[in-house]
Design a protein around this motif. Structure first.
Motif: not given
Length: 405
Positions: A84-91, A110-111, A268-274
């Protein structure tokens, strides 16, 4: 990653148990494909007509929606902390703190995925993100998987099954590697596609929010409208909806037994693959979560440590060590350690400086120290083919813990 609390005990509702999806596609999606998929869903202009229809629907949202949102955030307050912290930072465009500075690539990715989520959709200033949060779209896939994906059969991992082969093979290897009772552990996937299933949205809305049937139907129909008309949501397949992975021990709910399980989110796996770690991501995430099941079975959550932050840090660092030992062991995943280390630098640096939080996972340096220790136990062993029992390994870890902090 955190284990889910059995916070559903207080909700009284009868459930009909269901199993997972039947799509066993094994489409090979690398980071290039993910990039192409992101580009193919490039943002389109949302027409005034769509915004007008949405405004009309927004006006019909049942009374008490704000209290409903607060209820939801209270339930999930301690369960999605790092993601959640990562998502909120990106937003919000917040610069990561020194504790997670090395996760820049993941934060940037993510951003990029959340481009356009700050677009205002109605006259009240509500954005794409606000609607997803208000309705519950950010949480529905998590709880649907937790409560209703109760069999490992017919599961697929990744939006199109891209990670199925690696994930299921790693699960079989982990069950062979560690000496715990593993037959009762379900490996299940979390898919954003459940948001396109009206009946699934209705049932999970009623459980999570206690909404009436009519209110739940309204939110399900609003969800479908948004998926069909707001391209930022990618028809439910956006990684933000499944940006998580977790372990859960068995518990009773609504008169039914929810089995022990590991849930792997597509996002979450998409993110690390990305960001280039598709060769190790699913195995490393899964082996960490499997470490929590070792802890469940050995009673390692029953720690004499009374401080919640210190207790959670211990179990999380231990899961890191379990993971690193398996990943690098000759009879485990037998991965090249330098490659695993590069991934773990990113994996562990999603950031946790919340030293006094009950969800504290340990600092990135502490987590890497735990992983390196797990690797050294495997690498320095005199009998390279020997696998330590979970009991012995955890005892060795507890003796080492003061030196890791």
């Amino acid at each position: 990653m955190k284990t889910f609390k059995t916070l559903f005990y207080i909700i009284i509702i009868s459930l009909v148990m269901a199993t997972g999806c039947t799509d066993d596609s094994l489409v090979d999606l690398g980071s290039q494909t993910l990039e192409s998929r992101s580009k193919s869903s490039a943002l389109k202009t949302i027409s005034p007509e769509v915004k007008a229809k949405l405004a009309a629907l927004r006006a019909k949202i049942p009374a008490g929606s704000e209290a409903r949102l607060q209820h939801n955030s209270t339930l999930l307050k301690d369960d999605h902390s790092e993601y959640r912290a990562m998502i909120l930072r990106a937003m919000n465009g917040v610069t990561p703190s020194p504790c997670d500075a090395s996760s820049t690539a993941l934060n940037v990715w993510l951003g990029q995925q959340l481009e356009g989520w700050d677009e205002v959709l109605d006259g009240n200033g509500n954005t794409v993100f606000d609607y997803a949060n208000l309705i519950g779209m950010l949480d529905f896939p998590t709880y649907d998987a937790l409560l209703f994906e109760n069999s490992s059969t017919n599961q697929y991992f990744g939006v199109n099954g891209a990670y199925s082969q690696k994930t299921t093979k790693a699960f079989k290897d982990l069950k062979r590697f560690w000496n715990i009772q593993s037959d009762g552990i379900v490996l299940a996937a979390m898919h954003g596609s459940m948001l396109r299933d009206r009946e699934k949205v209705i049932r999970i809305d009623r459980i999570l929010f206690g909404d009436s049937q009519a209110a739940a139907e309204f939110y399900a129909d609003l969800t479908l409208f948004l998926l069909e008309n707001i391209p930022q949501y990618r028809n439910g397949d956006h990684p933000i909806f499944t940006f998580n992975a977790f372990a859960q021990s068995s518990f009773n709910f609504g008169g039914n037994v929810i089995p022990s399980k590991i849930i792997m989110g597509d996002g979450i796996v998409d993110a690390y693959v990305g960001i280039g770690y598709g060769d190790v991501a699913s195995q490393a995430i899964l082996s960490h979560e499997y470490g929590h099941h070792i802890q469940f079975q050995l009673g390692l959550f029953n720690s004499p440590i009374t401080d919640p932050a210190e207790a959670t840090r211990r179990t999380e660092l231990m899961a890191d060590a379990f993971s690193a030992y398996y990943l690098s062991h000759a009879r485990g995943a037998s991965m090249q350690w330098k490659r695993v280390q590069l991934f773990l630098q990113v994996f562990f640096n999603i950031g946790d400086c919340a030293f006094n939080s009950g969800g504290h996972h340990g600092t990135p340096l502490q987590r890497m120290a735990a992983a390196n220790w797990g690797y050294s136990v495997a690498n320095d062993a005199q009998k390279q083919g020997h696998i330590l029992t979970a009991e012995v390994f955890s005892s060795l870890f507890d003796a080492q813990l003061p030196l890791l902090l």
